[in-house]
Scaffold this active site. Sequence first.
Site, short mmCIF file in Angstrom:
data_model
loop_
_atom_site.label_atom_id
_atom_site.label_comp_id
_atom_site.label_asym_id
_atom_site.label_seq_id
_atom_site.Cartn_x
_atom_site.Cartn_y
_atom_site.Cartn_z
N ASP A 1 -65.40 85.01 5.89
CA ASP A 1 -65.10 85.44 4.51
C ASP A 1 -66.40 85.58 3.72
O ASP A 1 -67.41 84.97 4.04
CB ASP A 1 -64.24 84.37 3.80
CG ASP A 1 -62.77 84.43 4.20
OD1 ASP A 1 -62.37 85.37 4.88
OD2 ASP A 1 -62.04 83.50 3.81
N GLN B 1 -67.60 93.19 -0.21
CA GLN B 1 -66.92 93.28 -1.51
C GLN B 1 -67.37 94.56 -2.23
O GLN B 1 -68.56 94.76 -2.46
CB GLN B 1 -67.30 92.06 -2.36
CG GLN B 1 -66.84 90.73 -1.75
CD GLN B 1 -67.78 89.58 -2.06
OE1 GLN B 1 -69.00 89.76 -2.07
NE2 GLN B 1 -67.24 88.40 -2.27
N ARG C 1 -63.99 93.64 6.92
CA ARG C 1 -62.83 93.65 6.01
C ARG C 1 -63.39 94.06 4.65
O ARG C 1 -64.34 93.45 4.17
CB ARG C 1 -62.21 92.27 5.89
CG ARG C 1 -61.20 92.18 4.73
CD ARG C 1 -60.95 90.76 4.26
NE ARG C 1 -60.35 89.94 5.26
CZ ARG C 1 -60.51 88.61 5.32
NH1 ARG C 1 -61.28 87.99 4.44
NH2 ARG C 1 -59.94 87.92 6.26
N LYS D 1 -62.13 94.04 -2.87
CA LYS D 1 -62.82 94.39 -4.13
C LYS D 1 -63.81 93.29 -4.52
O LYS D 1 -64.86 93.57 -5.08
CB LYS D 1 -61.80 94.59 -5.25
CG LYS D 1 -60.99 95.87 -5.09
CD LYS D 1 -60.16 96.14 -6.34
CE LYS D 1 -59.21 97.30 -6.11
NZ LYS D 1 -58.32 97.51 -7.26
N GLY D 2 -63.46 92.03 -4.25
CA GLY D 2 -64.34 90.91 -4.62
C GLY D 2 -63.68 90.03 -5.65
O GLY D 2 -63.12 90.54 -6.62
N ALA D 3 -63.76 88.72 -5.44
CA ALA D 3 -62.95 87.79 -6.24
C ALA D 3 -63.76 86.86 -7.14
O ALA D 3 -63.18 85.99 -7.78
CB ALA D 3 -62.09 86.94 -5.30
N THR E 1 -56.38 94.95 0.31
CA THR E 1 -56.07 95.28 -1.09
C THR E 1 -54.56 95.33 -1.29
O THR E 1 -53.81 95.59 -0.35
CB THR E 1 -56.68 96.65 -1.50
OG1 THR E 1 -56.40 96.89 -2.87
CG2 THR E 1 -56.17 97.81 -0.67
C1 LIG Z 1 -56.71 89.78 3.10
C2 LIG Z 1 -57.63 89.54 1.96
C3 LIG Z 1 -58.81 88.87 2.16
C4 LIG Z 1 -59.71 88.68 1.12
N1 LIG Z 1 -60.93 88.10 1.36
C5 LIG Z 1 -61.83 88.00 0.36
C6 LIG Z 1 -63.14 87.54 0.59
O1 LIG Z 1 -63.53 87.17 1.71
N2 LIG Z 1 -64.01 87.48 -0.47
C7 LIG Z 1 -63.64 87.88 -1.74
O2 LIG Z 1 -64.45 87.84 -2.65
N3 LIG Z 1 -62.38 88.31 -1.97
C8 LIG Z 1 -61.49 88.37 -0.97
N4 LIG Z 1 -60.22 88.86 -1.24
C9 LIG Z 1 -59.77 89.03 -2.66
C10 LIG Z 1 -60.13 90.40 -3.18
O3 LIG Z 1 -61.52 90.49 -3.36
C11 LIG Z 1 -59.43 90.67 -4.53
O4 LIG Z 1 -59.81 89.70 -5.46
C12 LIG Z 1 -57.92 90.69 -4.45
O5 LIG Z 1 -57.45 91.24 -3.26
C13 LIG Z 1 -57.34 91.53 -5.61
O6 LIG Z 1 -57.78 92.83 -5.51
P1 LIG Z 1 -56.85 94.09 -5.16
O7 LIG Z 1 -57.57 94.92 -4.18
O8 LIG Z 1 -55.51 93.63 -4.71
O9 LIG Z 1 -56.80 94.94 -6.48
P2 LIG Z 1 -56.49 94.58 -7.99
O10 LIG Z 1 -56.94 95.77 -8.77
O11 LIG Z 1 -56.97 93.24 -8.38
O12 LIG Z 1 -54.91 94.53 -8.00
C14 LIG Z 1 -54.12 95.69 -7.75
C15 LIG Z 1 -52.66 95.29 -7.89
O13 LIG Z 1 -52.31 94.38 -6.86
C16 LIG Z 1 -51.47 93.37 -7.32
N5 LIG Z 1 -52.18 92.07 -7.20
C17 LIG Z 1 -53.48 91.86 -6.93
N6 LIG Z 1 -53.77 90.55 -6.87
C18 LIG Z 1 -52.60 89.92 -7.14
C19 LIG Z 1 -52.22 88.55 -7.23
N7 LIG Z 1 -53.09 87.57 -7.04
N8 LIG Z 1 -50.94 88.29 -7.51
C20 LIG Z 1 -50.02 89.26 -7.69
N9 LIG Z 1 -50.32 90.57 -7.62
C21 LIG Z 1 -51.58 90.89 -7.36
C22 LIG Z 1 -51.15 93.70 -8.74
O14 LIG Z 1 -49.98 94.50 -8.75
C23 LIG Z 1 -52.34 94.54 -9.18
O15 LIG Z 1 -52.04 95.39 -10.24
C24 LIG Z 1 -59.35 89.11 -0.19
C25 LIG Z 1 -58.15 89.80 -0.40
C26 LIG Z 1 -57.30 90.02 0.65
C27 LIG Z 1 -56.06 90.79 0.39
#
Ligand SMILES: Cc1cc2nc3c(=O)[nH]c(=O)nc-3n(C[C@H](O)[C@H](O)[C@H](O)COP(=O)(O)OP(=O)(O)OC[C@H]3O[C@@H](n4cnc5c(N)ncnc54)[C@H](O)[C@@H]3O)c2cc1C
Length: 308
Positions: free
Chosen positions: A132, A164, A185, A188-190, A227
Amino acid sequence: MPLLRSAFIALSQNRILRQFSERSIVGRRMSSRFVAGMEIDDALRVAEAVNRQGMAVTLDSLGESVTSETEAHQAADIYHQLLDAIATRKLNANISVKLTQMGLQLSSALAESIAWKLAEHAGRLGNFVRIDMEDSSLTQLTLDIVRRLHARPEVRAAIGTVIQAYHYRSQADIEQLLASGIRVRLCKGAYNEPAEVAFPRKSDVNANYIRLSEMLLDSPVYHGLATHDEAMIEAAKSFARQRGIDAGRFEFQMLYGVRRDLQRRLVRDGYKVRVYVPFGRDWYPYFMRRLAERPANVIFLAKNFFRA
Ligand SMILES: Cc1cc2nc3c(=O)[nH]c(=O)nc-3n(C[C@H](O)[C@H](O)[C@H](O)COP(=O)(O)OP(=O)(O)OC[C@H]3O[C@@H](n4cnc5c(N)ncnc54)[C@H](O)[C@@H]3O)c2cc1C
């Protein structure tokens, strides 16, 4: 909304709130929407159920930033147990590992040697370890470790990492990873990142996500697009269709408990989906990052809590 996001990310680092929440029954019940349970068996049970719905799994034993070598080895031991259990139960699952949980902030050599042992174990079982990506202070260190591990033939097929899209540097990182054939993978980044290193505007992050996902789809390596954003997913599907890229050559990845409807729809439409299933007692920072992504989750969780 960006303010709320920052507030939740700041709260995710609050120690007192963390201790209180992780021990409270209310906290555990709230977290169960996004966390499979406290024990290995809970995670395996969820993985079996997700597999039965036609989706693969990646298991995350929650925890980050250990403070001693012993804790790092204990954290790794859970992953070794998971790899064996996945093989015994013939699950369609791999593991996702954070290097800070393997002691990265104590010693980079310690984290690298633990990650090597995990990848070697996974490789023997025909499985895979995803490293990760954490905050920007660790990006370079993490990529260096992944590259060095990948250069070792015995673990080459068993290791991959995460990029990310919010980082300015990500396109260059992907170019380098693709040149070595390393599985990525894309997410977007968290984390909360300053404007010096990451795009502050969501529209720029999204545009970069699409650009980077096209680079990955165009490569011969098997990658994951992580995503829940339907616009990102539609863009990837349409790019794949235009280029004649078979749906079996990549996978979508989503978090346990998030957009289950979309997960099911993708499977029904013939796409591969992997669900990220976290479990363990150290659920608080992970849970708070999920609230940061969608603050409306607080209302949603509270409603369900009182209904239950
Ligand atoms: C399999 C996986 C692995 C990941 N690994 C990492 C990592 O190693 N490092 C890292 O920094 N980040 C990681 N992330 C988190 C990622 O960076 C995002 O913060 C997260 O996925 C939200 O982004 P999004 O692409 O869903 O888009 P966003 O624009 O945030 O969301 C788009 C839509 O998705 C839905 N949604 C998104 N998040 C949520 C939620 N929590 N609850 C309910 N609905 C939601 C909503 O409908 C939202 O409008 C990971 C995510 C996934 C799915």
